[in-house]
Scaffold this motif. Structure first.
Motif, PDB file in Angstrom:
ATOM      1  N   LYS A 210       0.739  -1.277   0.060  1.00 21.54           N
ATOM      2  CA  LYS A 210       0.067   0.097  -0.032  1.00 21.54           C
ATOM      3  C   LYS A 210       0.982   1.239   0.070  1.00 21.54           C
ATOM      4  CE  LYS A 210      -3.905  -2.218   2.346  1.00 21.54           C
ATOM      5  NZ  LYS A 210      -4.457  -2.137   3.590  1.00 21.54           N
ATOM      6  N   ALA A 211       1.805   1.141   0.632  1.00 19.86           N
ATOM      7  CA  ALA A 211       2.901   2.430   0.491  1.00 19.86           C
ATOM      8  C   ALA A 211       3.948   2.297  -0.435  1.00 19.86           C
ATOM      9  CB  ALA A 211       3.631   2.346   1.932  1.00 19.86           C
ATOM     10  N   ARG A 212       3.719   1.431  -1.423  1.00 16.74           N
ATOM     11  CA  ARG A 212       4.622   1.148  -2.579  1.00 16.74           C
ATOM     12  C   ARG A 212       6.011   1.296  -2.167  1.00 16.74           C
ATOM     13  NH1 ARG A 212       1.857   5.727  -7.023  1.00 16.74           N
ATOM     14  NH2 ARG A 212      -0.168   4.598  -7.103  1.00 16.74           N
ATOM     15  N   VAL A 213       6.223   0.463  -1.057  1.00 16.01           N
ATOM     16  CA  VAL A 213       7.516   0.212  -0.465  1.00 16.01           C
ATOM     17  C   VAL A 213       8.043  -1.350  -0.809  1.00 16.01           C
ATOM     18  CG1 VAL A 213       9.149   0.025   1.490  1.00 16.01           C
ATOM     19  CG2 VAL A 213       7.424   1.783   1.430  1.00 16.01           C
ATOM     20  N   ALA A 214       9.028  -1.777  -1.245  1.00 20.25           N
ATOM     21  CA  ALA A 214       9.589  -2.984  -1.508  1.00 20.25           C
ATOM     22  C   ALA A 214      10.102  -4.005  -0.487  1.00 20.25           C
ATOM     23  CB  ALA A 214      10.738  -3.100  -2.580  1.00 20.25           C
ATOM     24  N   LEU A 215       9.366  -4.923  -0.274  1.00 16.00           N
ATOM     25  CA  LEU A 215       9.753  -5.495   1.123  1.00 16.00           C
ATOM     26  C   LEU A 215      10.901  -6.440   0.794  1.00 16.00           C
ATOM     27  CD1 LEU A 215       9.286  -6.144   4.017  1.00 16.00           C
ATOM     28  CD2 LEU A 215       7.362  -7.822   3.411  1.00 16.00           C
ATOM     29  N   VAL A 216      11.889  -6.580   1.609  1.00 16.00           N
ATOM     30  CA  VAL A 216      13.078  -7.531   1.328  1.00 16.00           C
ATOM     31  C   VAL A 216      13.126  -8.357   2.666  1.00 16.00           C
ATOM     32  CG1 VAL A 216      15.496  -7.849   0.958  1.00 16.00           C
ATOM     33  CG2 VAL A 216      14.271  -5.688   0.045  1.00 16.00           C
ATOM     34  N   ALA A 217      13.056  -9.767   2.715  1.00 17.70           N
ATOM     35  CA  ALA A 217      13.342 -10.572   3.880  1.00 17.70           C
ATOM     36  C   ALA A 217      14.701 -10.930   3.961  1.00 17.70           C
ATOM     37  CB  ALA A 217      12.339 -11.812   3.323  1.00 17.70           C
ATOM     38  N   GLU A 218      15.034 -10.665   5.305  1.00 21.23           N
ATOM     39  CA  GLU A 218      16.581 -10.978   5.547  1.00 21.23           C
ATOM     40  C   GLU A 218      16.693 -12.354   6.005  1.00 21.23           C
ATOM     41  OE1 GLU A 218      18.873  -7.223   6.350  1.00 21.23           O
ATOM     42  OE2 GLU A 218      17.334  -7.212   7.664  1.00 21.23           O
ATOM     43  N   GLY A 219      17.934 -12.967   5.921  1.00 16.33           N
ATOM     44  CA  GLY A 219      18.146 -14.171   6.686  1.00 16.33           C
ATOM     45  C   GLY A 219      17.612 -15.361   6.299  1.00 16.33           C
ATOM     46  N   ILE A 220      17.007 -15.669   5.034  1.00 21.30           N
ATOM     47  CA  ILE A 220      16.621 -16.616   4.380  1.00 21.30           C
ATOM     48  C   ILE A 220      17.443 -17.965   4.199  1.00 21.30           C
ATOM     49  CG2 ILE A 220      15.219 -17.487   2.524  1.00 21.30           C
ATOM     50  CD1 ILE A 220      14.396 -14.879   1.619  1.00 21.30           C
ATOM     51  N   GLU A 221      17.308 -18.967   4.834  1.00 19.84           N
ATOM     52  CA  GLU A 221      18.253 -20.155   5.034  1.00 19.84           C
ATOM     53  C   GLU A 221      17.901 -21.487   4.225  1.00 19.84           C
ATOM     54  OE1 GLU A 221      19.696 -20.658   8.924  1.00 19.84           O
ATOM     55  OE2 GLU A 221      21.055 -18.856   8.859  1.00 19.84           O
ATOM     56  N   THR A 222      16.187 -21.514   4.274  1.00 19.49           N
ATOM     57  CA  THR A 222      15.990 -22.640   3.556  1.00 19.49           C
ATOM     58  C   THR A 222      15.024 -22.628   2.405  1.00 19.49           C
ATOM     59  OG1 THR A 222      13.872 -22.851   5.060  1.00 19.49           O
ATOM     60  CG2 THR A 222      16.127 -23.786   5.961  1.00 19.49           C
ATOM     61  N   LEU A 223      14.826 -23.253   1.431  1.00 16.67           N
ATOM     62  CA  LEU A 223      14.131 -23.352   0.618  1.00 16.67           C
ATOM     63  C   LEU A 223      12.383 -23.269   1.012  1.00 16.67           C
ATOM     64  CD1 LEU A 223      13.707 -23.552  -2.622  1.00 16.67           C
ATOM     65  CD2 LEU A 223      13.689 -25.967  -2.663  1.00 16.67           C
ATOM     66  N   GLU A 224      12.197 -23.766   2.134  1.00 15.34           N
ATOM     67  CA  GLU A 224      10.826 -23.958   2.733  1.00 15.34           C
ATOM     68  C   GLU A 224      10.415 -22.503   3.117  1.00 15.34           C
ATOM     69  OE1 GLU A 224      13.072 -26.059   3.624  1.00 15.34           O
ATOM     70  OE2 GLU A 224      12.273 -27.790   2.168  1.00 15.34           O
ATOM     71  N   GLU A 225      11.484 -21.669   3.455  1.00 12.89           N
ATOM     72  CA  GLU A 225      11.156 -20.376   3.975  1.00 12.89           C
ATOM     73  C   GLU A 225      11.154 -19.629   3.052  1.00 12.89           C
ATOM     74  OE1 GLU A 225      14.043 -20.278   8.096  1.00 12.89           O
ATOM     75  OE2 GLU A 225      14.784 -19.482   6.124  1.00 12.89           O
ATOM     76  N   CYS A 226      11.751 -19.453   1.843  1.00  8.00           N
ATOM     77  CA  CYS A 226      11.605 -19.188   0.520  1.00  8.00           C
ATOM     78  C   CYS A 226      10.203 -19.173  -0.060  1.00  8.00           C
ATOM     79  CB  CYS A 226      12.493 -19.271  -0.392  1.00  8.00           C
ATOM     80  SG  CYS A 226      12.832 -18.504  -1.896  1.00  8.00           S
ATOM     81  N   LYS A 227       9.838 -20.396  -0.429  1.00  6.88           N
ATOM     82  CA  LYS A 227       8.595 -20.731  -0.936  1.00  6.88           C
ATOM     83  C   LYS A 227       7.488 -20.109  -0.053  1.00  6.88           C
ATOM     84  CE  LYS A 227       9.877 -25.209  -3.254  1.00  6.88           C
ATOM     85  NZ  LYS A 227       9.773 -26.473  -3.255  1.00  6.88           N
ATOM     86  N   THR A 228       7.204 -20.216   1.190  1.00  9.99           N
ATOM     87  CA  THR A 228       6.475 -19.513   2.209  1.00  9.99           C
ATOM     88  C   THR A 228       6.376 -18.067   2.025  1.00  9.99           C
ATOM     89  OG1 THR A 228       6.651 -21.254   3.944  1.00  9.99           O
ATOM     90  CG2 THR A 228       5.879 -19.205   4.480  1.00  9.99           C
ATOM     91  N   LEU A 229       7.583 -17.554   1.771  1.00  7.14           N
ATOM     92  CA  LEU A 229       7.571 -15.961   1.686  1.00  7.14           C
ATOM     93  C   LEU A 229       7.159 -15.434   0.386  1.00  7.14           C
ATOM     94  CD1 LEU A 229      11.202 -15.479   3.034  1.00  7.14           C
ATOM     95  CD2 LEU A 229       9.052 -14.364   4.139  1.00  7.14           C
ATOM     96  N   ILE A 230       7.275 -16.374  -0.401  1.00  9.67           N
ATOM     97  CA  ILE A 230       6.679 -15.954  -1.981  1.00  9.67           C
ATOM     98  C   ILE A 230       5.035 -16.132  -1.944  1.00  9.67           C
ATOM     99  CG2 ILE A 230       6.333 -16.878  -4.290  1.00  9.67           C
ATOM    100  CD1 ILE A 230       9.440 -17.710  -4.343  1.00  9.67           C
ATOM    101  N   LYS A 231       4.578 -17.208  -1.280  1.00  8.77           N
ATOM    102  CA  LYS A 231       3.090 -17.474  -0.922  1.00  8.77           C
ATOM    103  C   LYS A 231       2.483 -16.023  -0.180  1.00  8.77           C
ATOM    104  CE  LYS A 231       3.184 -22.515  -1.059  1.00  8.77           C
ATOM    105  NZ  LYS A 231       2.751 -23.668  -0.207  1.00  8.77           N
ATOM    106  N   LEU A 232       3.437 -15.470   0.686  1.00 12.00           N
ATOM    107  CA  LEU A 232       2.922 -14.366   1.378  1.00 12.00           C
ATOM    108  C   LEU A 232       3.027 -12.862   0.736  1.00 12.00           C
ATOM    109  CD1 LEU A 232       4.425 -15.391   4.959  1.00 12.00           C
ATOM    110  CD2 LEU A 232       2.108 -15.862   3.941  1.00 12.00           C
ATOM    111  N   GLY A 233       3.541 -13.218  -0.490  1.00 13.86           N
ATOM    112  CA  GLY A 233       3.663 -11.992  -1.151  1.00 13.86           C
ATOM    113  C   GLY A 233       4.753 -11.076  -1.227  1.00 13.86           C
ATOM    114  N   VAL A 234       5.959 -11.464  -0.588  1.00  9.84           N
ATOM    115  CA  VAL A 234       7.298 -11.243  -0.418  1.00  9.84           C
ATOM    116  C   VAL A 234       8.091 -11.301  -1.595  1.00  9.84           C
ATOM    117  CG1 VAL A 234       9.464 -10.906   0.801  1.00  9.84           C
ATOM    118  CG2 VAL A 234       7.390 -11.325   1.953  1.00  9.84           C
ATOM    119  N   GLN A 235       8.436 -10.258  -2.515  1.00 10.29           N
ATOM    120  CA  GLN A 235       9.385 -10.251  -3.687  1.00 10.29           C
ATOM    121  C   GLN A 235      10.823 -10.533  -3.741  1.00 10.29           C
ATOM    122  OE1 GLN A 235       7.531  -7.798  -6.656  1.00 10.29           O
ATOM    123  NE2 GLN A 235       5.683  -8.841  -6.531  1.00 10.29           N
TER     124      GLN A 235
END
Length: 256
Positions: A210-235
């Motif tokens: 909504k604020a037109r801000v790009a969200l960056v997820a730090e500290g991704i260590e597993t493929l499962e975390e990555c897939k979950t983040l994608i499902k939650l809308g994190v790019q």
């Protein structure tokens, strides 16, 4: 006696840090920031490290002592210069995220970056992202916002580092309207198994969109975390899953 011993230890650490700064014994590692969906690198974060195998190797201890010894400006100037000097091999178009302490945004030497004296010939201001850390609190948001708007008008991009669901982080996003906000790794670790973290990131992602801000997820260590983040809308994200910090601008590993 305990207080005297603590004072002596603090003085010893301050002198050790002063020597590190004088000898410029700081090296920079670069870690890629990745589009989680396309797996393309959009930029790199410059990470400062002190002398190897010492208590100053990790940045948290390095800057904690700097704050105690009133050496933050000197340390950050050195780290910033080293990061920019090392950017000669940065691919044109990639972003360079450089950490900036809240106290340092008024530093005249930060403003001198605009002159181009410390920039590599191919590095443009539009590629530099000033990443505001939360190691100390922003005292005056009005003045801070005006200063960051000055840098934004020059071409710099702005990022909030280590943001959490706390009031301070949300206030930073609301006040500064940065280009990027980095979700703290404490919210990312094990997110595929934690419904509460998933809800927090969903809320964060919605706010960022909504604020037109790009969200960056730090500290991704597993493929499962990555897939979950994608499902939650994190790019966007970074972490050991893709690459360890390195002195060169390394690519990312094949993770599937």
């Amino acid at each position: 006696e305990a207080e005297e011993e603590q004072a002596q230890d603090a003085d010893k650490r301050a002198k050790a840090l002063q020597q590190i700064i004088s000898e410029e014994n700081i090296h920079i590692l670069y870690q890629p920031i990745v589009n989680l969906i396309t797996r393309q690198i959009i930029g790199y974060e410059a990470l400062s490290r002190g002398p190897a195998d010492t208590e100053f190797e990790r940045p948290n201890k390095l800057f904690r002592v700097a704050y105690e010894a009133d050496l933050v400006l000197k340390l950050e100037r050195l780290c910033r210069r080293k990061a920019l000097e090392g950017a000669k091999k940065l691919v044109p178009g990639h972003l360079l995220f450089i950490n900036v302490e809240p106290e340092s945004v008024e530093d005249f030497q930060l403003r001198q970056v605009v002159s181009g004296d410390v920039l590599q010939p191919h590095l443009r201001l539009e590629q530099i992202v000033l990443e505001i850390t939360e190691r100390s609190a922003v005292v005056n948001f009005g003045a801070f916002r005006d200063t960051m708007e000055y840098f934004r008008n020059l071409g710099f991009k702005i990022s909030i580092d280590d943001a959490s669901a706390g009031y301070t982080s949300l206030q930073c996003v609301a006040e500064l309207m940065p280009d990027f906000v980095k979700a703290d790794m404490s919210l990312i670790r094990g997110i595929d198994r934690d419904p509460v973290k998933q809800q927090l990131i969903t809320t964060f992602s919605s706010l960022a969109e909504k604020a037109r801000v790009a969200l960056v997820a730090e500290g991704i260590e597993t493929l499962e975390e990555c897939k979950t983040l994608i499902k939650l809308g994190v790019q966007l994200g970074q972490g050991y899953l893709f690459a360890y910090p390195d002195e060169s601008f390394t690519g990312i590993r094949d993770i599937e």
